[in-house]
Design an enzyme around this catalytic site. Sequence first.
Site, PDB file in Angstrom:
ATOM      1  CD  GLU A  90       1.373   4.430 -11.725  1.00  0.00           C
ATOM      2  OE1 GLU A  90       2.471   4.993 -11.758  1.00  0.00           O
ATOM      3  OE2 GLU A  90       1.229   3.199 -11.866  1.00  0.00           O
ATOM      4  CB  CYS A 104      -5.957  -2.290 -12.056  1.00  0.00           C
ATOM      5  SG  CYS A 104      -4.803  -2.418 -10.682  1.00  0.00           S
ATOM      6  CB  CYS A 111       2.167   1.580  -0.620  1.00  0.00           C
ATOM      7  SG  CYS A 111       1.673   0.061   0.245  1.00  0.00           S
ATOM      8  CB  CYS A 115       6.507  -4.866  -1.513  1.00  0.00           C
ATOM      9  SG  CYS A 115       5.079  -5.328  -0.508  1.00  0.00           S
ATOM     10  CB  CYS A 118       6.311  -2.510  -4.875  1.00  0.00           C
ATOM     11  SG  CYS A 118       4.916  -1.431  -5.178  1.00  0.00           S
ATOM     12  N   GLY A 160      -1.005   1.198  -3.118  1.00  0.00           N
ATOM     13  CA  GLY A 160      -1.521   1.178  -1.752  1.00  0.00           C
ATOM     14  C   GLY A 160      -1.957  -0.204  -1.297  1.00  0.00           C
ATOM     15  CD  GLU A 161      -2.782  -4.217   2.135  1.00  0.00           C
ATOM     16  OE1 GLU A 161      -1.895  -4.825   1.533  1.00  0.00           O
ATOM     17  OE2 GLU A 161      -3.964  -4.625   2.220  1.00  0.00           O
ATOM     18  CB  SER A 192      -4.545  -7.540  -4.624  1.00  0.00           C
ATOM     19  OG  SER A 192      -3.218  -7.952  -4.446  1.00  0.00           O
ATOM     20  CB  SER A 215       0.866 -10.018  -2.467  1.00  0.00           C
ATOM     21  OG  SER A 215      -0.061  -9.375  -3.307  1.00  0.00           O
ATOM     22  CG  ASN A 291       7.003  -6.343 -16.386  1.00  0.00           C
ATOM     23  OD1 ASN A 291       7.382  -7.283 -17.060  1.00  0.00           O
ATOM     24  ND2 ASN A 291       5.843  -5.746 -16.577  1.00  0.00           N
ATOM     25  CB  CYS A 334       1.430  -0.823  -9.263  1.00  0.00           C
ATOM     26  SG  CYS A 334       1.259  -0.048  -7.731  1.00  0.00           S
TER      27      CYS A 334
HETATM   28  S1  SF4 Z   1       1.509  -1.178  -3.353  1.00  0.00           S
HETATM   29 FE1  SF4 Z   1       1.327  -3.396  -2.924  1.00  0.00          FE
HETATM   30  S2  SF4 Z   1       3.264  -4.285  -3.661  1.00  0.00           S
HETATM   31 FE2  SF4 Z   1       3.575  -2.065  -3.500  1.00  0.00          FE
HETATM   32  S3  SF4 Z   1       4.467  -1.740  -1.453  1.00  0.00           S
HETATM   33 FE3  SF4 Z   1       2.242  -1.520  -1.255  1.00  0.00          FE
HETATM   34  S4  SF4 Z   1       1.483  -3.553  -0.681  1.00  0.00           S
HETATM   35 FE4  SF4 Z   1       3.577  -3.827  -1.480  1.00  0.00          FE
END
Ligand code: SF4
Length: 345
Positions: A90, A104, A111, A115, A118, A160-161, A192, A215, A291, A334
């Site tokens: 996305e 963004c 990922c 988290c 997420c 993703g990280e 981020s 984060s 959200n 996301c």
């Molecule tokens: S995309 Fe960001 S918030 Fe989601 S699991 Fe990965 S690091 Fe965590």
Amino acid sequence: MLNLLDQTSDQLRGWFAERGLPGYRARQVWRWIFARRAERFDQMTDLPGQLRQALNAAFRLWTSRIAAHQRADDGAEKLLVEMTDGQRVECVLLRDDRGHCTICISTQAGCAMGCAFCASGMDGLARNLTSGEILEQMLRLQQCLAAGERISHIVVMGMGEPLANLDNLLPALALAASPEGLGISPRRVTISTVGLPEGIGRLADENRPYHLAVSLHAADDDLRSRLAPANRRWGVAAILAAADDYFTRTGRRVTFEVVLLGGVNDRPEHARSLVERLGGRPALVNLIPFNPVAGLPFAAPRSADVARFADTLRAAGLAVKIRYRKGDAIDAACGQLRRRERGQE
Ligand code: SF4
């Protein structure tokens, strides 16, 4: 066939040099792609016909397709972009009332960080995106702009990280920053991270003033490890030390993001613990009310709790912003659109 956008400027110049052609040809190609929004080599009419054919034989210009496109009343647009292997990510365009157009983008399909709140991490990591696939999201979003609009800011905050895919992200951002690319200053780029100390150090080594957003979500290791399991590996102290080092070396104030989950990390004691950990730093804290996402056991925080949380931080001298997500109507969190399109929501 190579993805043209996977080539760095040096590599593309090298391709021309191998054919005895001058380096300015590479600049011409980038200009066609980034400034004139060409979608095919045959549109690049100031290149000789034979050269256009050679480019067409050697490179692919677009490797993705748009699998879904959502628009919200507030001007936000979200794309679900499908790569050649079927992986979907996305990316989002956000417009504000100052005329800024912020995009963004995602850096990985899925990922690995897991988290707890997420949608992107629910199915784990599929793979890293290439630098071309990262750039292609920027170009796809640029195509959504009306005449007179231009991308003003990039936030690397999608799926993703980012610091787990720096090898591909950094070349993409370098081309985005260059005058022959999108010409977006690194000062207008926010990266981020969930907080990978080694990656933060590597980013500082780049010596480019990217804005770093960590984060954090909680200052206490037990709670943070439940919300962001990657914390078990490094712990809050190491992440804060890396963030301090980033500030020292780049001069850029670090932002700490806290997704506030109703009843989980929005209590007064959580605010006080953040004050203890962050107090004295020239940091900005972004509070992001959660959200609700289908399938995740978290609720939005109450407005009064968000306000009280912010007041506690401000009273301790921290700079605080409360950031309500834009584009609620378009699965703004996301990973939501990707799951919905796969029928997982
Ligand atoms: S995309 Fe960001 S918030 Fe989601 S699991 Fe990965 S690091 Fe965590």
